[in-house]
Scaffold this active site. Structure first.
Site, PDB file in Angstrom:
ATOM      1  CD  GLU A 117      20.984  -6.840 -44.231  1.00 38.55           C
ATOM      2  OE1 GLU A 117      21.180  -8.026 -44.582  1.00 38.55           O
ATOM      3  OE2 GLU A 117      20.995  -6.464 -43.059  1.00 38.55           O
ATOM      4  CD  GLU A 147      26.875 -11.696 -41.625  1.00 39.90           C
ATOM      5  OE1 GLU A 147      25.840 -11.982 -42.250  1.00 39.90           O
ATOM      6  OE2 GLU A 147      26.986 -10.656 -40.946  1.00 39.90           O
ATOM      7  CE  LYS A 148      37.095 -15.891 -42.046  1.00 37.16           C
ATOM      8  NZ  LYS A 148      36.202 -16.355 -40.947  1.00 37.16           N
ATOM      9  CG  ASN A 164      19.962  -6.267 -38.675  1.00 36.63           C
ATOM     10  OD1 ASN A 164      19.852  -5.445 -39.582  1.00 36.63           O
ATOM     11  ND2 ASN A 164      20.456  -7.482 -38.856  1.00 36.63           N
ATOM     12  CD  GLU A 165      18.538  -9.968 -41.550  1.00 37.04           C
ATOM     13  OE1 GLU A 165      18.627  -9.942 -42.788  1.00 37.04           O
ATOM     14  OE2 GLU A 165      19.228 -10.744 -40.839  1.00 37.04           O
ATOM     15  NE  ARG A 179      22.555 -12.382 -37.419  1.00 36.37           N
ATOM     16  CZ  ARG A 179      22.404 -11.870 -38.643  1.00 36.37           C
ATOM     17  NH1 ARG A 179      23.017 -10.752 -38.960  1.00 36.37           N
ATOM     18  NH2 ARG A 179      21.651 -12.470 -39.540  1.00 36.37           N
ATOM     19  CG  HIS A 184      27.421 -11.689 -46.885  1.00 39.69           C
ATOM     20  ND1 HIS A 184      27.208 -10.632 -47.747  1.00 39.69           N
ATOM     21  CD2 HIS A 184      26.203 -12.188 -46.576  1.00 39.69           C
ATOM     22  CE1 HIS A 184      25.907 -10.511 -47.945  1.00 39.69           C
ATOM     23  NE2 HIS A 184      25.273 -11.433 -47.253  1.00 39.69           N
TER      24      HIS A 184
END
Length: 711
Positions: free
Chosen positions: A324, A372-373, A165-166, A127, A375
């Protein structure tokens, strides 16, 4: 030059400073329906109702789904999502979808990709594979932002715009040719002439003098240490360039939807140094942040408290959004920590205690595929037959009971001064100590304040310091004349100010302030340091009062300054050798070097000087934890600062949020028990979480939380 921290936002309209259509405290998380089939999407909306969710972030990583081919948009799935959310009474923080460009864009325009200092291209596949300085990327991102804004401008589910995002999480420092051109433009605006740049950068050293801005590059990998001011300015430029990108996106959103608030999720933590969030704050309608605890940090609850206080400081004391955090474990640490239900609840409400009016998670439903599965999420892989889901529901119920807290504020009498530019400067290379961690220094002193039970605002050195009784300034290595004067004025007006070592050393150009350390604070403190005396890893100092110190010492001379003379509060006594963790436990204890062998024996270690109505303290060493506690106890007593709650047991964090004055005043006492034993507090009122009257005595269960609406 104008101080960017004093710049006011430029807005054509005045949207609300909160998503006004969200009732009570906001609760929810990142929602990614594009990852799931229709049956799961229908279940999601139903479960949101069960959990009490009222706000979700939508579309953050959806660019490739919304625009699968250039110029061809597929809105149906997002239209349906927005309609369903509205029907369920859930509002949307709708993202611009620009956080990760689609493969067709990076394939067609690989020149938008960022580069490292070594010239390595950061390719797609993760990303944020974009250079924020690329004109081509900006053109596409702004077009996407406008398309989403126009599509959903009047949708009743829209409550808040979530830009990208971020920002800068993975691509803050880009060394590409586009970044080099943008950096040169930024430098020309900052300095006006190449002669002024040469002066500020000290380019007479190592034959670095420039004859034009065209010759300047980002601080790419070089044979030896890169010019420190060049590095420092590149930090500033990178933060400003990302902010400029945000402003361009915001301008489109404001044009299309002038009454919808705009934000982006900061990372106000001890692990994110790339953006100067104090300089960004004026552009946000509401401050939002992300926070994750670190598994191997035994004091992670204290780091959480610091980060929340920092976020409140960035927000200027206004309520803010926790955009978050995690329900349980994350996926990106070496060994990830699984939270017990009590810890999940306590972490969430710890943020609320310190000013958050929104509690949100990454993410709503735990992903089945992708990086991120593993997470954690509000709906875990195990589904609703799980502790995580049960706690998700319980937390939603708790937040509904805490609705009266919304809009109240935390009032503090203690300030901890924190500056991103000082962070950047303190951690440059070729210093007396090259393993110094600015965040560790902040937490070293913050922990002592936390354990003292006082409320702390983490503020920028330009903040209004006049309302604080005690001010702690750790390692403010880089400081402007104006900021140093602001700190000195607070002491003169009556505050007890404690400044620690390696502060005031350089100006904003990283030029050493000559005449003796600590430079900018020399007159305020009434001292002059002749020479630094860094300690080796195995060395420890004993002070004459019996406390210990580590890492740093210096040769301090006392003088009168502009008023009363400084005096030594603690002096160095001897240099010890600490135990080696790998040493044989049966070996003899380390010996203490004789006093005569330590040249600073008898010299001042901690000093104090009266100034105006207040006092200026200096710690010319790093006291150990017990030394910090003892020193802060003296400072707080002198300043007249009492704990929020006098009889709170050790390990029980007590914070008060309040609003109004006189008969209209309301106060809410949060008590977070981080120990394994029940705790008892004297407080009168109603515990909002249980609905029970305390009748003057409150029991907070081991690991539990209570929130008392005080009578």
């Amino acid at each position: 030059m104008t101080d960017p921290h004093e710049i006011q936002p430029t807005q054509d309209a005045s949207p609300p400073q909160w998503p006004s259509t969200v009732p009570g405290l906001a609760y929810g998380g990142d929602y990614n329906p594009e990852q799931w089939p229709e049956s799961t999407r229908l279940e999601d909306v139903e479960l949101m109702g069960v959990a009490g969710v009222n706000l979700v972030s939508v579309g953050i990583f959806s660019w490739a789904m919304l625009e699968p081919r250039e110029g061809e948009f597929e809105w149906d799935w997002l239209d349906q999502t927005m309609d369903r959310l509205h029907g369920a009474g859930v509002r949307a923080a709708l993202a611009t979808a620009t956080a990760s460009p689609p493969p067709w864009l990076t394939h067609r325009h690989p020149e938008i990709l960022p580069e490292t200092a070594d010239g390595v291209t950061l390719w797609p596949g993760a990303r944020q594979a974009y250079s924020v300085s690329s004109p081509i990327f900006r053109e596409y991102a702004l077009r996407m932002t406008r398309a989403i804004a126009q599509r959903y401008a009047k949708h009743p589910a829209l409550a808040l715009w979530h830009v990208d995002n971020e920002l800068g999480c993975h691509n803050a420092h880009d060394y590409s040719d586009d970044a080099a051109e943008a950096f040169r433009s930024w430098l020309e605006t900052r300095y006006g002439s190449v002669e002024e740049l040469n002066r500020a950068w000290g380019t007479a050293f190592w034959s670095q003098r420039y004859s034009s801005f065209a010759e300047v590059l980002p601080p790419r990998t070089a044979p030896m240490f890169v010019n420190p001011t060049q590095q420092l300015d590149f930090h500033r430029y990178s933060s400003d360039e990302l902010l400029d990108y945000f402003r361009e996106m915001k301008a489109i959103l404001r044009e299309v939807t002038p009454t919808v608030p705009v934000t982006t999720n900061f990372m106000c933590t001890t692990r994110s140094k790339n953006m100067d969030y104090y300089s960004w704050a004026g552009e946000m309608d509401v401050i939002a942040t992300d926070h994750y605890t670190v598994a191997d940090d035994a004091h992670r609850h204290i780091e959480l408290a610091f980060s929340a206080d920092l976020t409140r400081g960035v927000a200027g004391g206004r309520p803010w959004m926790l955009m978050e955090h995690s329900t349980s474990g994350v996926n990106w640490q070496l060994r990830n920590h699984t939270k017990a239900p009590a810890e999940m609840m306590r972490d969430s409400l710890a943020h609320v205690a310190r000013g958050a009016d929104a509690v949100m998670f990454f993410q709503w439903r735990q992903s089945q595929t992708g990086a991120e599965k593993y997470h954690s999420a509000m709906v875990p892989h195990a589904g609703t037959a799980s502790d995580v889901w049960n706690t998700t529901v319980s937390l939603g119920e708790a937040l509904q009971r805490l609705a009266p807290v919304k809009g109240t504020r935390v009032e503090a009498e203690v300030a901890l001064v924190f500056d991103y530019e000082a962070w950047w400067g303190a951690e440059l290379d070729s210093h007396p100590i090259n393993d110094l961690s600015y965040p560790e220094e902040m937490l070293h002193w913050y922990r002592g304040l936390w354990e003292s039970g006082v409320s702390v605002d983490v503020v920028h050195p330009s903040a209004d310091l006049s309302r604080y009784r005690a001010i702690v300034v750790p390692t403010l290595y880089l400081v402007t004349d104006a900021h140093a004067a602001n700190i000195a004025a607070a002491a003169a007006q009556g505050a007890s100010v404690l400044i620690t070592y390696f502060s005031g050393i350089v100006d904003e150009h990283d030029a050493v302030r000559l005449g003796g350390y600590p430079g900018a604070f020399r007159e305020l403190l009434g001292i002059r340091t002749e020479e630094f005396w860094p300690l080796q890893a195995q060395e420890q100092l004993r002070l004459q009062d019996g406390t210990r110190a580590e890492l740093w010492s210096e040769k301090i001379h006392l003088h009168d300054g502009a008023g009363a003379a400084a005096r030594a509060v603690r002096r160095f006594e001897s240099l010890n050798l600490t135990e080696d963790s790998d040493a044989d436990p049966a070996a003899p204890a380390p010996t203490v070097a004789p006093t005569g062998e330590f040249p600073l024996a008898g010299w001042p270690a901690v000093t104090r000087r009266e100034t105006g109505q207040g006092a200026a303290w200096y710690a010319g060493t790093r006291p150990d934890h017990e030394g910090v506690r003892a020193l802060l106890a003296e400072l707080l007593i002198e300043a007249g600062v009492a704990p929020v709650h006098e009889d709170a047991p050790e390990g029980v964090d007590v914070i008060r949020r309040s609003a109004g004055t006189g008969r209209e005043a309301e106060s809410f006492l949060f008590a977070l028990n981080h120990t394994g034993k029940d705790a008892r507090l004297r407080v009168r009122g109603v515990d909002l979480l249980t609905g029970k009257k305390t009748r003057g005595r409150l029991t907070v269960p081991a690991g539990g939380v209570a929130v008392v609406h005080e009578a």
